[in-house]
Design a protein around this motif. Structure first.
Motif, PDB file in Angstrom:
ATOM      1  N   MET A  60       8.256  -7.243   0.586  1.00 25.77           N
ATOM      2  CA  MET A  60       7.450  -6.264  -0.136  1.00 25.77           C
ATOM      3  C   MET A  60       7.469  -6.546  -1.639  1.00 25.77           C
ATOM      4  O   MET A  60       6.436  -6.403  -2.311  1.00 25.77           O
ATOM      5  CB  MET A  60       7.987  -4.855   0.135  1.00 25.77           C
ATOM      6  CG  MET A  60       7.844  -4.407   1.583  1.00 25.77           C
ATOM      7  SD  MET A  60       6.129  -4.290   2.128  1.00 25.77           S
ATOM      8  CE  MET A  60       5.557  -2.933   1.140  1.00 25.77           C
ATOM      9  N   GLY A 100       5.188  -9.500  -2.289  1.00 23.85           N
ATOM     10  CA  GLY A 100       3.792  -9.100  -2.097  1.00 23.85           C
ATOM     11  C   GLY A 100       3.293  -8.204  -3.215  1.00 23.85           C
ATOM     12  O   GLY A 100       2.156  -8.361  -3.695  1.00 23.85           O
ATOM     13  N   ILE A 101       4.125  -7.267  -3.652  1.00 14.41           N
ATOM     14  CA  ILE A 101       3.729  -6.361  -4.733  1.00 14.41           C
ATOM     15  C   ILE A 101       3.473  -7.142  -6.017  1.00 14.41           C
ATOM     16  O   ILE A 101       2.469  -6.898  -6.722  1.00 14.41           O
ATOM     17  CB  ILE A 101       4.825  -5.292  -4.938  1.00 14.41           C
ATOM     18  CG1 ILE A 101       4.831  -4.323  -3.763  1.00 14.41           C
ATOM     19  CG2 ILE A 101       4.620  -4.539  -6.255  1.00 14.41           C
ATOM     20  CD1 ILE A 101       6.029  -3.385  -3.757  1.00 14.41           C
ATOM     21  N   MET A 127       0.201  -1.545   0.088  1.00 18.84           N
ATOM     22  CA  MET A 127       0.948  -2.288   1.098  1.00 18.84           C
ATOM     23  C   MET A 127       1.707  -1.364   2.043  1.00 18.84           C
ATOM     24  O   MET A 127       1.979  -1.730   3.193  1.00 18.84           O
ATOM     25  CB  MET A 127       1.933  -3.252   0.420  1.00 18.84           C
ATOM     26  CG  MET A 127       1.256  -4.370  -0.362  1.00 18.84           C
ATOM     27  SD  MET A 127       2.424  -5.616  -0.911  1.00 18.84           S
ATOM     28  CE  MET A 127       2.902  -6.368   0.637  1.00 18.84           C
ATOM     29  N   THR A 128       2.056  -0.169   1.587  1.00 17.69           N
ATOM     30  CA  THR A 128       2.725   0.795   2.463  1.00 17.69           C
ATOM     31  C   THR A 128       1.733   1.713   3.166  1.00 17.69           C
ATOM     32  O   THR A 128       2.138   2.695   3.803  1.00 17.69           O
ATOM     33  CB  THR A 128       3.713   1.652   1.655  1.00 17.69           C
ATOM     34  OG1 THR A 128       3.024   2.264   0.562  1.00 17.69           O
ATOM     35  CG2 THR A 128       4.851   0.792   1.130  1.00 17.69           C
ATOM     36  N   SER A 139      -3.919  -7.468   0.953  1.00 17.88           N
ATOM     37  CA  SER A 139      -2.622  -6.840   0.655  1.00 17.88           C
ATOM     38  C   SER A 139      -2.282  -5.768   1.680  1.00 17.88           C
ATOM     39  O   SER A 139      -1.121  -5.611   2.068  1.00 17.88           O
ATOM     40  CB  SER A 139      -2.641  -6.234  -0.748  1.00 17.88           C
ATOM     41  OG  SER A 139      -3.562  -5.160  -0.819  1.00 17.88           O
ATOM     42  N   CYS A 167      -1.124  -7.630   4.880  1.00 20.33           N
ATOM     43  CA  CYS A 167       0.204  -8.206   4.670  1.00 20.33           C
ATOM     44  C   CYS A 167       1.278  -7.127   4.655  1.00 20.33           C
ATOM     45  O   CYS A 167       2.390  -7.336   5.161  1.00 20.33           O
ATOM     46  CB  CYS A 167       0.236  -8.999   3.365  1.00 20.33           C
ATOM     47  SG  CYS A 167      -0.775 -10.512   3.400  1.00 20.33           S
ATOM     48  N   GLY A 168       0.952  -5.980   4.076  1.00 14.23           N
ATOM     49  CA  GLY A 168       1.920  -4.889   4.062  1.00 14.23           C
ATOM     50  C   GLY A 168       2.234  -4.371   5.452  1.00 14.23           C
ATOM     51  O   GLY A 168       3.385  -4.091   5.783  1.00 14.23           O
TER      52      GLY A 168
END
Length: 439
Positions: free
Chosen positions: A326, A329-330, A363-364, A385, A388-389
């Motif tokens: 995470m 990704g962030i 992502m969440t 995104s 991917c999340g």
């Protein structure tokens, strides 16, 4: 691949360079050159000893047939098949279905060092040893509960009785009622804390400020008196008070009680000038917020919550990987979003650190909508995104659930094994008592 001749499971006479052993009815012919690789083992000693020396032979085996040069052992043949691997491969593997603790005793009998065990078997052995320690601890706890009446003094009996009453809900009906009452007080206290923040249920004090309703304060005070009395009784009856005070769950209990008395002393015992200080008022508000810690007291009454805590501890590696995925990704998607949205005149992405918030909620899969992309490339970046999340969050879920199920089932098995061990001890002590009475 076997680089040396295999052991023969055949009848008949053996040559001078061979040795025949009968393990639990299974006859095995072994080569002397192979056994000499471990000269300190029991089989190598049998090979080197004289067949005429009955005393030495009887100390090494259970029986001996001189005519066939065959040694008899009343041992487990399946375990022996694993033992002889050390002479051929210089390592031993514990086969499935063999108790590792019993296998270690077999290795000690055949005088094979535990260093010959492969690494996978060593970890399996350590796990079983830990389970035995847990069973032993549970047995000791059960035995301590059964020996309350055997305490020396009356004060000790009262202390043990009070400890069972406060810590062992299954020991008696009264202890169960106290546990249910404690659970109810925790829930009532949590509800009162939440309801007390509703403006419609608050009242105005002399200074025109909204404060909690007196009825809710009275209920809160009653709950805190119960928590205080419960904590003091448990502390006074604890066999090891230092260990009790430093226990994680008991620290939570103390942190749930302490803010009430600190606020009480600041509010009613402090001077007026002291209470007018902004820092003191902020400290009082912070201490009131700390009341949420009492909800964690539920874990002391719920084995499911305790199991979940242990499962999360055992899943720290998976949780660490999730945070790493995470975090990467962030950082990547927030930087891309900031770059792609700069061409739009009404962009909401003012900086990369500000874009971190957008990447987190995207992502969440939360998506508050306070910040969003407006360009085509920015929307494509948002879609990637999001996917991917979802993948990053879903990956560690199965190991965490599996750890929870495994630990929960293991605890049930250990509790059953401990109770079974206590029953066997009671049966053994009963049979010994009857035997002594007959004599």
């Amino acid at each position: 691949m076997w680089t040396t001749p295999k052991p023969n499971y055949r009848p008949g006479l053996v040559s001078e360079e061979e040795i025949a052993v009968n393990i639990g009815g299974v006859r095995v012919v072994l080569f002397g050159d192979i056994l000499k690789r471990y000269p300190e083992s029991r089989l190598a000693e049998l090979l080197n000893c004289s067949t005429q020396n009955d005393e030495i032979i009887s100390s090494l085996c259970d029986d001996f047939d001189p005519s066939r040069k065959e040694f008899y052992f009343d041992r487990d043949p399946d375990a022996f098949k694993c033992i002889i691997d050390v002479y051929y491969f210089d390592e031993v593997h514990i086969r499935h279905g063999i108790c590792p603790i019993c296998f270690i005793k077999e290795m000690e009998f055949w005088k094979i060092d535990q260093s010959a065990l492969d690494e996978c078997c060593k970890s399996y052995l350590n796990e079983k040893e830990d389970e035995l320690k847990e069973i032993s601890n549970k047995v000791n706890i059960i035995l301590e509960d059964l020996e309350v009446d055997q305490c020396v003094t009356r004060a000790q009996r009262c202390q043990r009785f009070l400890w069972k009453l406060m810590e062992k809900p299954g020991s008696s009906l009264t202890a169960r009622i106290i546990a249910i009452a404690s659970f109810s007080f925790i829930l009532v206290s949590a509800v009162v804390m939440c309801v007390g923040t509703i403006p419609e249920l608050q009242v105005t004090d002399a200074e025109g400020k909204l404060v909690e309703h007196p009825t809710l304060e009275a209920i809160e005070t009653s709950c805190m008196l119960w928590f205080t009395a419960e904590y003091l009784l448990r502390l006074s009856s604890s066999p090891n008070k230092i260990r009790f005070a430093l226990s994680f769950m008991n620290v939570i209990d103390f942190m749930a009680i302490m803010p009430f008395y600190v606020v009480l002393s600041l509010t009613y015992l402090g001077t007026t000038s002291m209470m007018e200080l902004a820092n003191v008022q902020q400290a009082v508000q912070a201490l009131r917020i700390m009341r949420i810690a009492r909800i964690f007291k539920l874990a002391r009454h719920s084995s499911g919550l305790q199991t979940l805590t242990y499962a999360l501890k055992r899943s720290l590696k998976e949780l660490g990987l999730l945070l790493m995925y995470m975090g990467v990704g962030i950082f990547v998607f927030s930087a891309l979003a900031y770059t792609m949205e700069q061409s739009h005149p009404d962009t909401l992405f003012k900086s990369i650190p500000q874009s971190f918030w957008w990447a987190i909620i995207t992502m969440t899969t939360v998506g508050y909508g306070d910040i969003y992309p407006k360009t085509t490339l920015g929307k494509c970046n948002a879609a990637v995104s999001f996917l991917c999340g979802v993948i990053a969050i879903a990956l560690p879920i199965h190991p965490i659930i599996n750890n929870f199920v495994v630990f929960y089932n293991k605890q049930k098995v250990l509790e059953t094994a401990a109770k079974h061990e206590v029953e066997l001890m009671e049966l053994k002590s009963g049979s010994e008592a009857r035997r002594k009475s007959k004599t």
